[in-house]
Write a protein that holds these residues in place. Structure first.
Motif, PDB file in Angstrom:
ATOM      1  N   LEU A 186      -5.828   2.574 -14.855  1.00  0.00           N
ATOM      2  CA  LEU A 186      -5.467   3.674 -13.804  1.00  0.00           C
ATOM      3  C   LEU A 186      -6.246   3.804 -12.642  1.00  0.00           C
ATOM      4  N   ASN A 187      -7.770   3.827 -13.046  1.00  0.00           N
ATOM      5  CA  ASN A 187      -8.760   3.977 -11.841  1.00  0.00           C
ATOM      6  C   ASN A 187      -8.884   2.903 -11.208  1.00  0.00           C
ATOM      7  N   LEU A 188      -8.983   1.730 -11.801  1.00  0.00           N
ATOM      8  CA  LEU A 188      -9.215   0.315 -11.187  1.00  0.00           C
ATOM      9  C   LEU A 188      -8.219  -0.035 -10.166  1.00  0.00           C
ATOM     10  N   ALA A 189      -6.711   0.286 -10.659  1.00  0.00           N
ATOM     11  CA  ALA A 189      -5.643  -0.117 -10.167  1.00  0.00           C
ATOM     12  C   ALA A 189      -5.634   1.038  -8.774  1.00  0.00           C
ATOM     13  N   ASN A 190      -6.151   1.919  -8.749  1.00  0.00           N
ATOM     14  CA  ASN A 190      -6.062   3.174  -7.974  1.00  0.00           C
ATOM     15  C   ASN A 190      -7.067   2.510  -6.769  1.00  0.00           C
ATOM     16  N   ILE A 191      -8.121   1.966  -7.227  1.00  0.00           N
ATOM     17  CA  ILE A 191      -9.300   1.824  -6.262  1.00  0.00           C
ATOM     18  C   ILE A 191      -9.026   0.523  -5.381  1.00  0.00           C
ATOM     19  N   LEU A 192      -8.398  -0.806  -6.234  1.00  0.00           N
ATOM     20  CA  LEU A 192      -8.376  -2.017  -5.754  1.00  0.00           C
ATOM     21  C   LEU A 192      -6.720  -1.923  -4.967  1.00  0.00           C
ATOM     22  N   CYS A 193      -6.101  -1.005  -5.244  1.00  0.00           N
ATOM     23  CA  CYS A 193      -5.028  -1.312  -4.426  1.00  0.00           C
ATOM     24  C   CYS A 193      -4.881  -1.192  -3.073  1.00  0.00           C
ATOM     25  N   GLU A 194      -4.191  -2.151  -2.289  1.00  0.00           N
ATOM     26  CA  GLU A 194      -4.387  -2.391  -0.891  1.00  0.00           C
ATOM     27  C   GLU A 194      -2.683  -1.763  -0.206  1.00  0.00           C
ATOM     28  N   ASP A 195      -1.902  -2.109  -1.198  1.00  0.00           N
ATOM     29  CA  ASP A 195      -0.117  -1.851  -0.836  1.00  0.00           C
ATOM     30  C   ASP A 195       0.091  -1.231  -1.751  1.00  0.00           C
ATOM     31  N   PRO A 246       2.903   1.927  -3.219  1.00  0.00           N
ATOM     32  CA  PRO A 246       2.600   1.972  -4.538  1.00  0.00           C
ATOM     33  C   PRO A 246       2.895   0.493  -5.390  1.00  0.00           C
ATOM     34  N   ASP A 247       3.430  -0.497  -4.688  1.00  0.00           N
ATOM     35  CA  ASP A 247       3.687  -1.635  -5.340  1.00  0.00           C
ATOM     36  C   ASP A 247       2.653  -2.183  -5.921  1.00  0.00           C
ATOM     37  N   GLU A 248       1.746  -2.495  -5.356  1.00  0.00           N
ATOM     38  CA  GLU A 248       0.612  -3.321  -5.979  1.00  0.00           C
ATOM     39  C   GLU A 248       0.028  -2.455  -7.039  1.00  0.00           C
ATOM     40  N   PHE A 249      -0.077  -1.219  -6.837  1.00  0.00           N
ATOM     41  CA  PHE A 249      -0.714  -0.398  -7.845  1.00  0.00           C
ATOM     42  C   PHE A 249       0.066  -0.416  -9.199  1.00  0.00           C
ATOM     43  N   GLN A 250       1.319  -0.426  -9.189  1.00  0.00           N
ATOM     44  CA  GLN A 250       1.967  -0.427 -10.506  1.00  0.00           C
ATOM     45  C   GLN A 250       1.850  -1.647 -11.162  1.00  0.00           C
ATOM     46  N   LEU A 251       1.696  -2.854 -10.364  1.00  0.00           N
ATOM     47  CA  LEU A 251       1.480  -4.284 -11.006  1.00  0.00           C
ATOM     48  C   LEU A 251       0.043  -4.587 -11.616  1.00  0.00           C
ATOM     49  N   LEU A 252      -0.974  -3.834 -10.725  1.00  0.00           N
ATOM     50  CA  LEU A 252      -2.121  -3.835 -11.016  1.00  0.00           C
ATOM     51  C   LEU A 252      -2.368  -3.063 -12.431  1.00  0.00           C
ATOM     52  N   ARG A 253      -1.901  -2.049 -12.336  1.00  0.00           N
ATOM     53  CA  ARG A 253      -1.976  -0.837 -13.598  1.00  0.00           C
ATOM     54  C   ARG A 253      -1.636  -1.610 -14.757  1.00  0.00           C
ATOM     55  N   LYS A 254      -0.345  -2.357 -14.667  1.00  0.00           N
ATOM     56  CA  LYS A 254       0.041  -3.107 -15.827  1.00  0.00           C
ATOM     57  C   LYS A 254      -0.747  -4.300 -16.333  1.00  0.00           C
ATOM     58  N   ASN A 255      -1.246  -4.961 -15.311  1.00  0.00           N
ATOM     59  CA  ASN A 255      -2.025  -6.275 -15.588  1.00  0.00           C
ATOM     60  C   ASN A 255      -3.317  -6.183 -15.822  1.00  0.00           C
ATOM     61  N   LEU A 256      -4.010  -4.928 -15.582  1.00  0.00           N
ATOM     62  CA  LEU A 256      -5.200  -4.775 -15.700  1.00  0.00           C
ATOM     63  C   LEU A 256      -5.807  -4.529 -17.314  1.00  0.00           C
ATOM     64  N   PRO A 257      -6.900  -4.597 -17.591  1.00  0.00           N
ATOM     65  CA  PRO A 257      -7.107  -4.397 -19.158  1.00  0.00           C
ATOM     66  C   PRO A 257      -7.329  -2.907 -19.317  1.00  0.00           C
ATOM     67  N   GLU A 285      -7.838   6.129   4.624  1.00  0.00           N
ATOM     68  CA  GLU A 285      -7.782   7.359   5.187  1.00  0.00           C
ATOM     69  C   GLU A 285      -7.438   8.521   3.650  1.00  0.00           C
ATOM     70  N   GLU A 286      -6.712   8.071   3.019  1.00  0.00           N
ATOM     71  CA  GLU A 286      -6.325   8.869   2.085  1.00  0.00           C
ATOM     72  C   GLU A 286      -7.538   8.530   0.716  1.00  0.00           C
ATOM     73  N   TYR A 287      -8.077   9.649   0.340  1.00  0.00           N
ATOM     74  CA  TYR A 287      -9.185   9.250  -0.682  1.00  0.00           C
ATOM     75  C   TYR A 287      -8.647   9.093  -1.988  1.00  0.00           C
ATOM     76  N   TRP A 288      -9.094   7.957  -2.472  1.00  0.00           N
ATOM     77  CA  TRP A 288      -8.544   7.301  -3.688  1.00  0.00           C
ATOM     78  C   TRP A 288      -8.273   8.114  -4.715  1.00  0.00           C
ATOM     79  N   LYS A 289      -8.911   9.377  -4.895  1.00  0.00           N
ATOM     80  CA  LYS A 289      -8.427  10.193  -5.920  1.00  0.00           C
ATOM     81  C   LYS A 289      -7.177  11.105  -5.939  1.00  0.00           C
ATOM     82  N   PHE A 290      -6.737  10.747  -4.394  1.00  0.00           N
ATOM     83  CA  PHE A 290      -5.493  11.729  -3.981  1.00  0.00           C
ATOM     84  C   PHE A 290      -4.482  10.863  -3.752  1.00  0.00           C
ATOM     85  N   ARG A 291      -4.540   9.416  -4.071  1.00  0.00           N
ATOM     86  CA  ARG A 291      -3.412   8.489  -3.944  1.00  0.00           C
ATOM     87  C   ARG A 291      -2.264   8.600  -5.038  1.00  0.00           C
TER      88      ARG A 291
END
Lengths: 477, 529, 419
Positions: A257-266, A268-279, A341-347
């Motif tokens: 969750l956190n890593l996806a949050n931090i890495l995500c550029e795009d 929310p789509d990329e976020f969901q995908l990363l969250r699913k694929n990351l260990p 602009e939006e801090y990662w913890k608030f995304r």
């Protein structure tokens, strides 16, 4: 009104505010600490002004609450008893960079963005916490002992020396700066009370007007690795082994969750995908080389890392989650403040409550179990809990952070999270999790259990702040 | 008070102590007291030492609590020590001084996985090092010798020969437990939460350990430490130190595939320091030191005659002037050593360093170098004249010695003779991978009244110089704050308030940290007792 | 940089070239605390790091070497008197005079703290400050020339039935000096008898003085009775000269040190070797062959007077002693496995029997021995082996008191078993 005029006489008319909007802004932050309004907000520009403010506050017996950042997370800057907020953001000079002696002298208003940008020009860097807010004061991070992402040092804090305006209005210097004669003035120990005594004090013992913070030389070469784990239990032995052999520089664990949050550029789509694929958990380790033969240094550390991996049967990868260039991206993130602009913890949901404490690595799984049990009890999805584990000092201890994400506009949800947060905090303390910096509601939980600690702390406080004007109500004061 | 009253009070206190501790753990026998009346310090030579009135052997924190509570009841002063190298001798003409001798408090526990040890006051560095090494760990060692108390050293000074890597002692203190002067127990760091244990030293909130220990400690004047957790560090070496030979000619050589020593000299101190900067920048080594020639001489000599011969023939002066010593080790792996050796050689060449000859290396390394890991020969410094003097001990940046040492040389030079020749003793010891460094000027002093009086003069001149110039040095920070505080932001006013609150009757090692009697009279009190 | 223009060296010759001075040695104690601990390089565990039985047991610093030096200084300087300290005698006599503190001190100083303590004892005795338990022993010594308050006439009984030359009547190359304990303690007679058998088996021309053998005086010296020591030294020198022996062989470490170190200091000459030296030498020359299997795991205890106290002090020189010969002997015995304790050789823990402690403070003596037995047990050894009857006796008593199973032997007993 006489007070206001006196304030104006000290800092100038443009630097005294008492309009409702400003006062509202300074009455709260992103914590659950009850909002309380100050009567004034002032913006001093130098030590003399700060000193005068403090003397004035003593005359009026009015609280002063120092703030060095324009953003707050844990309630330390909320004026619990009203008074005057001293906003130090205008004291934002980088006074001196001393690369040879690995220190940078900064004023309290110098932000992470500012200091890393400036130092980056000289291939220098201040070891920082994980993705600090760009507007966060670098000095405050050091003063509040925020754990840094590099456990290779045997001295977690980066604060060396500094100048403090004590609550009684006197000037004091920390560490060897107390002796003004030497040009260095950077050793973090002087006479008692030492620098250490002023750290973690949430501004209750004085206002720091400058500090020497330790800097490091930027590595010439890096190799970042991602080590995936499915279970928290599996993390522990590898971290111990890697740290006891003193491998690498940055070393930390993030859950998907956190890593996806931090890495995500795009979002929310990329976020969901990363969250699913990351260990489930990723141990991030950066090997590095300095000026001299960097590749060779990395080579022997890599070999040692692979030995451990082979012994303990874990994978060492250059990439995870299917994100291209993840290594470079992550490295950049580890060495710079947050850049959006939006801090990662608030995304993720808009807001976040952090539970963080110190413990030893071998106990991490048991805290996790209890937290998850409580999450179920409070009907809080464990999928929404972020996890960040920071090994400290070669694995001697660790800093454990759980992020409880929530929607600030959902009052019911907010209340649920708050209850979960409070009960989890009590339970963690009961189990022996150590809240080294007891912000907000933790203060009562911690000091209630600490025996004579608060008694002695108050004696120290009384000695420097006889009128109890400096950020009263925080910690055990 | 009449003689009778004094005798009665003595009896009352004695009986109270016996009730608390048992007769076998209390003594007021003059011969027993005599054995606690002096230490190595030149001050003791001048004062003639001072006997306490009671010696007690507490066995636990609870014992100490009861002693302190008794002290508050009957208003008698008390103090405690570690190994006894530095004795908290009675001062200020105070009666009924009770000295706690810590021999019964000797427990040590090690958390191997999380690399720390919990020690009581009478655990020596050698004991802790031996237990740690069995577990693949080590603890820094002070140059007063490994027979020193771990707890006392960490709370007093605590520079260790591996401090370049392992840090200066305040950074190595984790949880701690104290008996306050009112008899209550203070726990700091993670120990403040009863369930947390000792593993972390900071907090909660403000780090109160900083009130008890900075460069120097608080000399037991704010509380008595009964348990301390100290950091241990990974040790790639063997489980026990390999030795060969018989005292005093022992060798201790660690395996070449895990530890290697290098000694190289420079024409000037400045060049040596520059080389150290480069080494620190490259993050090489487990040990990095710049020792003065006299330290080599007094460590290496197995007898006074050998010392005199080597010194008058200027052996060490010729071969180890501005000598930098480095030990690289296989902390991560053996390949680390190959890498570090390569880089070190490059640095030595670039900076113009001269590697010492094989003869010098062989005379030094096999017999002495591993004192850095467990110091066995530190007390040799008292061999040459019987006493030891210093005029300079400063912590700041690595290059500060270049400006801070010369005035110290002047002061020492002025008093030589009778100070014994030290060839411009210029110790430079880095800390924390160059966070800073300690520089030190010390020298042998003949243990007679004349020389020690001269040392006293030099010490006063040194402190006055320090205060005027704003230097923060060992002498100025260990002199009572009542005398030196005015030169350092009126620190004495803050500390007096704290002392008064914690110890209203001024019982805990009175006059040592701050002379409250003098403060009450409005004077600073003596610089040195 | 300022250069020192003149070489400033200590004004007192004492600091340039060491010489013995009672007060200066006491004065120069720097309270470093080394005397309480073994050589710090040799420490292998927290448990077995101490070197001084006296301070280990009684804790107060007065019972350490450093404490006694402080007291010595105060006595000389008139700051302390006998009358004001009821504990003074105990402090000075609750010490085995094992010299472990002395060795630790010599690691970094050129002092002779043991000598200071022995001088104080001599002064105490001279000034009439006498321990009653010691008085009884010394009275016996004066009458019967032995330390066990036994009749001199019974001295040679241990050799009954053995065909040994009587040196009062016959000539031999070597005199076997059994020593007081071996002569009178029946439980230890096998050690003396084994010694003779082993030497004779190797063709050594050995004889004994029998009932005419006298105490070497070493223990009396350590207890402070210098006059008695000098009397016996004189008598022994004369008797052995008259007997015409080349050298004395002894099984007793006390005797060994007395003859070797104390006698020359008193101007007396008696050549001596310890029996382990003799056996070692005979082994090397092939005259002793150790063929029989003795399956036993053993650990060796270095007697103080055979080890660190067996040579005169020379500053800077190794504190050598007879460390290797007994070890080599044990290693040469088939089936014997030698494992070392943590405190050995010059930093060995004392057995507790020396210095008059056994006579005056039996509890302390057994406590000291028990500590050593614990250390021996920690090695996993089945037996603790030594080369001094006082050590052996004390260990046996400690083992019996605690009901331990570890066996206690003299080296020579194992040698005999292996012949």
């Amino acid at each position: 009104m006489a007070l206001k005029q006196e304030l104006i006489d000290i800092v100038g008319p443009k630097h005294v505010r008492d309009d409702v909007e400003t006062l509202e802004k300074y009455s709260k932050d992103h914590s659950i600490v009850q909002a309380r309004r100050p009567s004034y907000v002032v913006y001093p520009k130098n030590t003399n002004e700060v000193q005068s403010l403090v003397k004035l506050a003593n005359n009026y017996k009015i609280p002063l609450v120092p703030r060095s950042s324009s953003i707050g997370f844990y309630g330390a800057g909320i004026p619990l008893q009203g008074g005057i907020v001293v906003d130090l953001t205008k004291m934002n000079k980088i006074i001196e960079v001393d690369a040879k002696n690995k220190k940078v002298q900064v004023e309290p208003g110098v932000t992470w963005e500012q200091v890393q940008t400036e130092l980056g020009k000289q291939e220098l860097i201040v070891s920082s916490p994980l993705l600090p807010h760009p507007q966060k004061s670098a000095l405050t991070s050091a003063l509040e002992r925020e754990p840094i992402v590099i456990p290779k040092s045997e001295y977690g804090e980066t604060l060396l020396t500094g100048e403090v305006v004590l609550p009684n209005g006197e000037l004091f210097w920390l560490g060897s700066a107390l002796g003004k004669g030497l040009k260095g003035r950077k050793f973090p120990e002087g006479m008692i009370p030492s620098t250490r005594a002023f750290t973690g004090a949430q501004g209750t013992l004085g206002i720091l007007t400058w500090a020497n913070i330790k800097l490091e030389y930027s590595p010439k070469m890096d190799e970042l690795f991602f080590i995936p784990f499915a279970k928290a239990e599996d993390l522990i032995e590898p971290i111990y082994k890697i740290q006891h052999r003193m491998l690498g520089r940055e070393c930390l664990v993030l859950n998907n969750l956190n890593l996806a949050n931090i890495l995500c550029e795009d979002w929310p789509d990329e976020f969901q995908l990363l969250r699913k694929n990351l260990p489930q958990f990723t141990l991030i380790l950066c090997l590095y080389g300095l000026d001299r033969r960097p590749a060779e240094r990395i080579a022997y550390e890599r070999e040692a890392l692979m030995e451990i991996a082979s012994e303990l049967h874990f994978e060492v990868l250059s990439s995870v989650g299917g994100k291209p260039g993840i290594g470079k991206i992550m490295l950049n993130k580890l060495r710079n403040p947050w850049d959006k602009e939006e801090y990662w913890k608030f995304r993720y949901k808009g807001s976040c409550l952090d539970i963080f404490f110190h413990t030893t690595l071998n106990r991490v799984p048991e805290f996790r179990r209890v937290l998850f049990e409580l999450a179920a009890y409070h009907n809080y999805s464990t999928q929404d809990i972020g996890f960040y584990l920071q090994p400290l000092e070669y694995g001697r201890a660790c800093y454990c952070q759980y992020n409880l994400y929530y929607d600030p506009n959902d009052d019911i949800g907010k209340e649920k999270v708050k209850n979960f947060y409070l009960q989890a905090s009590e339970e963690i303390i009961n189990m022996g999790g150590f809240f080294s910096t007891p912000y907000g509601p933790w203060a009562e939980m911690v000091y209630r259990r600490s025996g004579a600690y608060s008694y002695v702390a108050r004696i120290f406080k009384d000695a420097v702040d006889p009128n109890n004007i400096m950020n009263p109500g925080k910690l055990c004061f | 008070m009449t003689e009778t009253n004094i005798a009665e009070m003595h009896e009352t206190i004695y009986k109270g102590l016996v009730d608390v501790l048992g007769a076998e753990n209390v003594s007021d026998d003059p011969a027993v007291l005599q054995s606690y009346s002096r230490d190595y310090n030149w001050r003791t030579v001048l004062t003639g030492g001072a006997r306490p009135e009671f010696i007690v052997l507490p066995g636990s924190t609870e014992d100490i609590q009861q002693i302190v509570k008794l002290a508050n009841r009957y208003k008698f002063p008390y103090s405690i020590f570690g190994s006894g190298f530095h004795m908290p001798l009675p001062r200020g003409g105070k009666r009924y001084w009770c000295m706690m001798s810590p021999q019964r408090m000797n427990k040590v526990e090690i958390d191997e996985q999380n690399m720390y040890a919990i020690v009581e006051p009478y655990v020596t560095f050698a004991q802790l090092s031996a237990e740690a090494m069995k577990r693949g760990l080590h603890v820094g060692t002070p140059i007063c010798g490994s027979q020193a108390s771990v707890l006392a050293n960490h709370l007093f000074m605590g520079y260790h020969s591996t401090s370049y890597r392992t840090g200066y002692s305040p950074a190595n203190i984790l949880g701690s437990q104290w008996v306050l002067p009112n008899g209550e127990i203070l726990r700091t760091g993670s120990l403040a939460n009863p369930k947390c244990g000792y593993f972390w030293g900071e907090g909660p909130g403000l780090s109160l350990i900083g009130l008890f220990k900075a460069l120097a400690g608080s000399f037991g004047a704010l509380g008595t430490a009964t348990k301390l957790a100290v950091k241990l560090f990974p040790w790639p070496g063997p489980q026990s130190l390999p030795t060969e030979g018989i005292t005093p000619s022992k060798k201790c050589e660690l395996s070449d595939d895990k530890f290697r020593w290098y000694m190289f000299t420079y024409p000037t101190l400045e060049k040596a320091i520059n080389a150290m900067y480069e080494i620190g920048k490259a993050e090489l080594g487990l040990v990095l030191l710049k020792w003065p020639t006299i330290w080599f001489a007094w460590y290496a000599a197995k007898s006074r005659e050998e010392y005199m011969k080597d010194w008058t023939e200027e052996y060490w002066q010729k071969y180890t002037k501005n000598c930098v010593e480095v030990c690289i080790s296989a902390l991560s792996s053996r390949k680390q050593m190959q890498y570090e050796e390569k880089v070190l050689m490059e640095i030595i060449q670039e900076t113009g360093g001269q590697i010492v000859s094989k003869d010098v290396y062989r005379k030094w390394v096999p017999f002495n170098a591993n004192n850095r890991f467990r110091d066995s020969y530190g007390p040799r410094f008292n061999r040459i004249g019987g006493a030891f003097g210093e005029v300079h001990l400063v912590w700041d940046s690595l290059d500060d010695p270049l400006s801070s040492l010369p005035p110290a040389f002047e002061i020492a030079d002025k008093h030589t003779p009778p100070f014994i020749d030290h060839d411009n003793c210029d110790n430079v010891w880095p800390v924390h991978l160059l966070t800073g460094a300690l520089s030190e000027l010390d020298f042998p002093v003949e243990k007679n009244v004349e020389s020690c009086e001269e040392q006293a003069k030099a010490a006063i001149e040194s402190v006055e110089h320090d205060m005027k110039k704003g230097y923060l040095t060992w002498l100025s920070i260990t002199a009572p704050l009542s005398s030196t505080g005015p030169a350092y932001s009126n620190l004495h006013l803050i500390m007096a308030k704290i002392k008064k609150s914690l110890d209203p009757y001024n019982l805990a090692n009175p006059t040592r940290l701050i002379d409250m009697d003098a403060m009450e009279k409005g004077s600073g009190g003596a610089l040195f007792h | 940089m300022i250069q020192i223009k003149t070489k400033s060296l200590p004004s007192d010759d004492y600091y340039r070239k060491y010489y013995w001075d009672f007060r200066k040695d006491a004065w120069n104690c720097s309270r470093c605390a080394c005397c309480k601990w073994i050589d710090t390089w040799e420490v292998k565990s927290a448990r077995f790091a101490g070197t001084c039985p006296s301070s280990g047991r009684y804790k107060f610093d007065a019972y350490s070497c450093q404490g006694r030096l402080d007291i010595a200084l105060a006595l000389i300087d008139g700051k302390l008197s006998y009358e004001e300290s009821p504990k003074l005698l105990d402090i000075y006599y609750q010490c085995d005079t094992c010299g472990a503190c002395d060795v630790s001190c010599k690691r970094s100083q050129d002092l002779q703290p043991l000598n200071v303590m022995l001088e104080v004892r001599a002064k105490l005795v001279k000034d009439g400050q006498i321990l009653p338990a010691h008085k009884a022993v010394i009275d016996g010594l004066k009458k019967e020339n032995n330390m066990l308050q036994k009749s001199a006439a019974d001295r040679g009984k241990w050799a009954k039935g053995m065909n040994i030359k009587n040196l009062t009547k016959e000539k031999a190359e070597f005199a076997y000096h059994a020593g007081c304990l071996l002569s009178f303690d029946e439980g230890l007679w096998p050690v003396a008898r084994a010694g003779i058998e082993v030497l004779k088996s190797a063709g050594v021309d050995i004889g004994i003085m029998g009932a005419s053998e006298m105490c070497c005086g070493g223990r009396a010296y350590d207890m402070g009775y210098r006059d008695e020591f000098y009397r016996l030294a004189d008598l022994n020198e004369k008797a052995l000269k008259k007997a015409g022996v080349k050298e004395v062989i002894t099984s007793c470490a006390d005797g060994y040190r007395a003859f070797k170190v104390l006698y020359p200091e008193a101007g007396k000459q008696v050549e001596v070797q310890h029996i382990v030296e003799s056996v070692y030498s005979l082994m090397k020359s092939g005259k002793i062959k150790l063929n029989k299997e003795v399956p036993l795991t053993v650990t060796y205890h270095d007697p103080c007077r055979l080890g660190r106290l067996s040579k005169p002090y020379v500053p800077g020189e190794p504190i050598d002693g007879v460390y290797e010969p007994p070890r080599e002997i044990l290693r040469a015995i088939p089936g014997v496995k030698l494992v070392e304790m943590e405190r050995i050789k010059e930093y060995a823990w004392c057995c507790g029997a020396g210095g008059g402690v056994k006579e005056a403070y039996p509890d302390f003596s057994i406590w000291t021995a028990s500590e050593r037995i614990e250390e021996a047990k920690a090695t996993g050894a089945e037996a603790i082996v030594t080369a001094c009857p006082w050590c052996e006796k004390n260990f046996k008593e400690a083992v019996a008191q605690k009901g331990d199973k570890i066996k206690v032997y003299d080296v020579i007993e194992l040698v005999k078993a292996a012949l």
